[in-house]
Design a protein around this motif. Structure first.
Motif, PDB file in Angstrom:
ATOM      1  N   ARG A  42       1.628  39.543   0.153  1.00 48.39           N
ATOM      2  CA  ARG A  42       2.979  39.398   0.679  1.00 48.39           C
ATOM      3  C   ARG A  42       3.707  38.313  -0.096  1.00 48.39           C
ATOM      4  O   ARG A  42       3.105  37.295  -0.455  1.00 48.39           O
TER       5      ARG A  42
ATOM      6  N   HIS B 268       5.921  35.139  -1.111  1.00 49.55           N
ATOM      7  CA  HIS B 268       5.912  33.794  -0.531  1.00 49.55           C
ATOM      8  C   HIS B 268       6.831  33.691   0.704  1.00 49.55           C
ATOM      9  O   HIS B 268       6.414  33.219   1.751  1.00 49.55           O
TER      10      HIS B 268
ATOM     11  N   LYS C  51       7.858  35.857   2.719  1.00 49.53           N
ATOM     12  CA  LYS C  51       7.498  36.689   3.868  1.00 49.53           C
ATOM     13  C   LYS C  51       6.174  36.249   4.478  1.00 49.53           C
ATOM     14  O   LYS C  51       5.797  36.671   5.572  1.00 49.53           O
ATOM     15  N   PHE C  52       5.445  35.429   3.743  1.00 54.27           N
ATOM     16  CA  PHE C  52       4.123  34.989   4.213  1.00 54.27           C
ATOM     17  C   PHE C  52       4.220  33.592   4.826  1.00 54.27           C
ATOM     18  O   PHE C  52       3.572  33.283   5.800  1.00 54.27           O
ATOM     19  N   PHE C  53       5.046  32.745   4.229  1.00 55.71           N
ATOM     20  CA  PHE C  53       5.212  31.370   4.711  1.00 55.71           C
ATOM     21  C   PHE C  53       6.510  31.213   5.492  1.00 55.71           C
ATOM     22  O   PHE C  53       7.525  31.868   5.167  1.00 55.71           O
TER      23      PHE C  53
ATOM     24  N   ARG D 121      -2.216  31.977  -0.151  1.00 57.96           N
ATOM     25  CA  ARG D 121      -1.621  33.320  -0.124  1.00 57.96           C
ATOM     26  C   ARG D 121      -2.476  34.325  -0.888  1.00 57.96           C
ATOM     27  O   ARG D 121      -2.424  35.528  -0.644  1.00 57.96           O
TER      28      ARG D 121
ATOM     29  N   GLN E 276      -3.501  40.961   5.187  1.00 60.80           N
ATOM     30  CA  GLN E 276      -2.959  39.622   5.528  1.00 60.80           C
ATOM     31  C   GLN E 276      -2.261  39.621   6.891  1.00 60.80           C
ATOM     32  O   GLN E 276      -1.043  39.381   6.972  1.00 60.80           O
TER      33      GLN E 276
ATOM     34  N   PHE F 165      -1.389  37.808   9.218  1.00 60.48           N
ATOM     35  CA  PHE F 165      -1.036  36.484   9.735  1.00 60.48           C
ATOM     36  C   PHE F 165       0.051  35.884   8.837  1.00 60.48           C
ATOM     37  O   PHE F 165       0.313  36.398   7.748  1.00 60.48           O
ATOM     38  N   SER F 166       0.658  34.846   9.339  1.00 63.93           N
ATOM     39  CA  SER F 166       1.611  34.067   8.543  1.00 63.93           C
ATOM     40  C   SER F 166       1.175  32.616   8.577  1.00 63.93           C
ATOM     41  O   SER F 166       0.346  32.229   9.407  1.00 63.93           O
ATOM     42  N   VAL F 167       1.699  31.817   7.684  1.00 60.47           N
ATOM     43  CA  VAL F 167       1.395  30.387   7.661  1.00 60.47           C
ATOM     44  C   VAL F 167       2.697  29.612   7.751  1.00 60.47           C
ATOM     45  O   VAL F 167       3.596  29.794   6.917  1.00 60.47           O
ATOM     46  N   LEU F 168       2.794  28.778   8.784  1.00 62.74           N
ATOM     47  CA  LEU F 168       3.968  27.921   8.913  1.00 62.74           C
ATOM     48  C   LEU F 168       3.700  26.621   8.181  1.00 62.74           C
ATOM     49  O   LEU F 168       2.598  26.049   8.308  1.00 62.74           O
ATOM     50  N   VAL F 169       4.665  26.183   7.416  1.00 61.02           N
ATOM     51  CA  VAL F 169       4.552  24.931   6.675  1.00 61.02           C
ATOM     52  C   VAL F 169       5.534  23.962   7.323  1.00 61.02           C
ATOM     53  O   VAL F 169       6.738  24.035   7.093  1.00 61.02           O
TER      54      VAL F 169
ATOM     55  N   TYR G 166       3.136  47.009   4.687  1.00 61.10           N
ATOM     56  CA  TYR G 166       2.103  46.705   3.702  1.00 61.10           C
ATOM     57  C   TYR G 166       1.940  47.853   2.713  1.00 61.10           C
ATOM     58  O   TYR G 166       1.866  47.639   1.498  1.00 61.10           O
TER      59      TYR G 166
ATOM     60  N   ASP H 184       4.491  47.681   0.217  1.00 61.14           N
ATOM     61  CA  ASP H 184       4.190  46.637  -0.773  1.00 61.14           C
ATOM     62  C   ASP H 184       3.180  47.137  -1.810  1.00 61.14           C
ATOM     63  O   ASP H 184       3.319  46.859  -3.005  1.00 61.14           O
TER      64      ASP H 184
END
Lengths: 208, 208
Positions: free
Chosen positions: A199, A201, A203-205, B34, B43, B45-49, B92, B95
């Motif tokens: 995915r 960047h 859309k993933f973060f 990533r 994938q 899930f997502s990652v919050l920064v 997905y 993608d």
């Protein structure tokens, strides 16, 4: 360190060529796996390193016949504790005391904190332990890539069947995920040349 | 690559000194995260920064007041899909088609295979997605270590509380584990000098 380059090189290898991973590389991959983080440092799982071909032939039909099971150099089976027990916590506390040269009394608070796990159901603890094993899987994948060793993480297998063949029940373990280590057979594996799909960047973060 | 040395250097940092992780290092850690493997490559899930200090101050009491929440440079929140939906699988597959320049029809088999997930309960799929997030956590931990960035994986927080503050429910996400990134405050953190405790090789691995 060119970790990103190595992670871009790796992919879930579908066909391997049977070449053995040199012992010093395997040792480093295992060492890194053993150093992986886990909650409390408890490491509530073991890792089976299966090289014996007779055993792997028994495992293969329990993993939908996937060829990596026998084409790999080694098969790692991550097996989580079926439950967290007082004995297992005690063993760990003893390890901490020995390694850090600390009196057991000084670790009573830490032990009590961990013992809260004992109040949960075995199923809850097993699922928690399985997640810890997945941290080690992520570490093992990175370590294999840095050693230029191909790897295939696999969830498509019968955990009960694996547990039976590997005698895990008697050890209080349940297999949760496996990792084939070896070398790609680029000709047989049509995915070896396929661009990696991840995915984007943004859309993933989610940046906050 | 001296990955083992880096993994030996890292530890679950309890106190950090607020120093910012340089952007290029953070970018590489996120990039590696990533690139982490996941089942089907989905994938889920997502990652919050999270860098915003006001938000972190709201999160801190939801994580037992642990100081790393505000002493870290950035806080990564791994948030798994609350369920696997057709829409998410479709995104997905799109993608994959774009990245590999493949017609959607050629991906029908792969899509059907993945769609078997849709037959499971949301809870089952969430737990599966959480495990995938833990692979990425293991990769992130290794990546941070290779960048000489300290990190603390943390499960001691209120997922519901975090989801509320971060608005995750509306995004179909549930927080599962967090990772503080920053730099150790060696003076304040008595664990910074403690020897690492890991089960001995012959008690952690079972060779077959």
């Amino acid at each position: 360190m060119e970790l990103i380059e190595k992670l871009n090189w790796r992919y879930a290898t579908k066909r391997m060529n049977g070449t053995k991973v040199p012992k010093e590389k395997l040792d480093r991959i295992l060492h890194a796996t053993r150093l992986a983080a886990s909650s409390f440092g408890l490491q509530p799982f073991s890792v089976l390193v299966v090289e014996d071909m007779e055993v792997r032939k028994k495992l293969q039909p329990l993993a939908f016949g996937q060829p990596q099971i026998v084409e790999a150099s080694h098969l790692l089976v991550f097996a989580a504790w079926d439950n967290v027990t007082e004995q297992r916590i005690d063993n760990y506390i003893q390890d901490v005391a020995t390694t850090r040269n600390a009196p057991l009394e000084a670790l009573a608070g830490f032990k009590g904190y961990m013992s809260s796990l004992l109040k949960n159901t075995p199923e809850h603890n097993f699922n928690w332990a399985a997640r810890q094993a997945y941290i080690a899987l992520g570490t093992a994948l990175a370590a294999a890539a840095t050693e230029d060793v191909d790897s295939t993480p696999m969830e498509g297998f019968s955990p009960d069947g694996f547990d039976e063949v590997l005698g895990l029940k008697a050890k209080g373990l349940k297999s949760v995920v496996i990792l084939a280590l070896g070398y790609r057979d680029a000709e047989q594996d049509q995915l070896s040349k396929a661009p990696k799909v991840r995915r984007a960047h943004d859309k993933f973060f989610i940046h906050i």
